[in-house]
Design an enzyme around this catalytic site. Sequence first.
Site, short mmCIF file in Angstrom:
data_model
loop_
_atom_site.label_atom_id
_atom_site.label_comp_id
_atom_site.label_asym_id
_atom_site.label_seq_id
_atom_site.Cartn_x
_atom_site.Cartn_y
_atom_site.Cartn_z
CE LYS A 134 -2.41 -1.11 3.73
NZ LYS A 134 -1.98 -2.46 4.08
NE ARG A 153 -4.67 -1.55 9.91
CZ ARG A 153 -3.60 -0.95 9.37
NH1 ARG A 153 -3.65 0.32 9.06
NH2 ARG A 153 -2.49 -1.63 9.17
NE ARG A 184 7.24 -3.15 6.11
CZ ARG A 184 5.94 -2.83 6.19
NH1 ARG A 184 5.28 -2.42 5.13
NH2 ARG A 184 5.32 -2.97 7.35
NE ARG A 239 5.92 -0.81 10.17
CZ ARG A 239 4.76 -0.68 9.53
NH1 ARG A 239 4.69 -0.06 8.37
NH2 ARG A 239 3.65 -1.18 10.05
NE ARG A 243 1.67 -5.17 11.04
CZ ARG A 243 2.76 -5.04 10.27
NH1 ARG A 243 3.88 -5.65 10.60
NH2 ARG A 243 2.71 -4.31 9.19
P1 AMP Z 1 0.52 0.38 8.90
O1 AMP Z 1 1.68 1.30 8.76
O2 AMP Z 1 -0.68 0.78 8.10
O3 AMP Z 1 0.89 -1.07 8.73
O4 AMP Z 1 0.03 0.52 10.44
C1 AMP Z 1 0.89 0.17 11.50
C2 AMP Z 1 0.10 -0.04 12.77
O5 AMP Z 1 -0.57 1.19 13.15
C3 AMP Z 1 -1.03 -1.06 12.69
O6 AMP Z 1 -0.56 -2.38 12.85
C4 AMP Z 1 -1.92 -0.62 13.84
O7 AMP Z 1 -1.36 -0.97 15.10
C5 AMP Z 1 -1.85 0.90 13.73
N1 AMP Z 1 -2.88 1.43 12.83
C6 AMP Z 1 -2.69 2.01 11.60
N2 AMP Z 1 -3.86 2.36 11.04
C7 AMP Z 1 -4.82 2.00 11.94
C8 AMP Z 1 -6.24 2.07 11.95
N3 AMP Z 1 -6.91 2.58 10.91
N4 AMP Z 1 -6.90 1.60 13.03
C9 AMP Z 1 -6.25 1.08 14.07
N5 AMP Z 1 -4.90 0.96 14.14
C10 AMP Z 1 -4.19 1.41 13.09
#
Ligand code: AMP
Length: 225
Positions: free
Chosen positions: A21, A96, A135, A168, A179
């Site tokens: 993404k 989400r 990654r 990360r 996740r």
């Molecule tokens: P990402 O960078 O999109 O993979 O997001 C990293 C982490 O941030 C996720 O695993 C969640 O812990 C948190 N996070 C990101 N977006 C959301 C969301 N829309 N709702 C809840 N937690 C989120």
Amino acid sequence: MSGRAGGGWRLVLFGAPGVGKGTQAQAIRTRLGLVHVATGDMLRAAMQAGTALGLQARAIVERGGLVPDALVGAMMTERLAQPDVAGGFLLDGFPRTAVQADLLDGLLAGRGQRLDRVINIAVPEPEILERLTGRRMCSGCGASYHVRDLRPRVEGRCDVCGGSLQQRADDTVEAIAHRLGVYQAETAPLVTRYERAGVLLTVDGRGRPEEVTRRILAGLPGWDA
Ligand code: AMP
């Protein structure tokens, strides 16, 4: 001229963790002139800055859980009220959950707007695992690399800004498994919702990033690449 007459798109980039993404967001935001709004980036910035939100989110993000809807909802309500997104946006990592999708629908409906497309990037799970464990991310600008498939020109340094590359905290095997489980339980059901709403665009996320970008652009109505 390429593009679409009549202003900006309101798009969501959707899909499991690790489907690309963030990479696709970088490629299509400039092409379409959209503001990229990534909840994960916003939460990581809050964690780094040590804000109240960052302190509440840290432990949850690091073990791969979802930050509560109320916190993410308040953050996005504020973000989507900013003038820079009035001309269109590209959401990444939001919504989400069904509660977040309801909130987004409500915010848009209040302005007489709706989503144009929800771009669902599909990648088989074994490939996702391979991508996420390899990654590396730039601590400066967030650009994404891979230990085998997408190496930087200088080991450990970002090609874009020279920042240091790091894994990360939530790209460990345990957090990744968590996740993916959370994605299946909470997020994947939204596919049906957006399919019924007639806005779902599912694209194959395998292959080179440019190929995936081409598939996405080809699926946007009226976009002349
Ligand atoms: P990402 O960078 O999109 O993979 O997001 C990293 C982490 O941030 C996720 O695993 C969640 O812990 C948190 N996070 C990101 N977006 C959301 C969301 N829309 N709702 C809840 N937690 C989120």
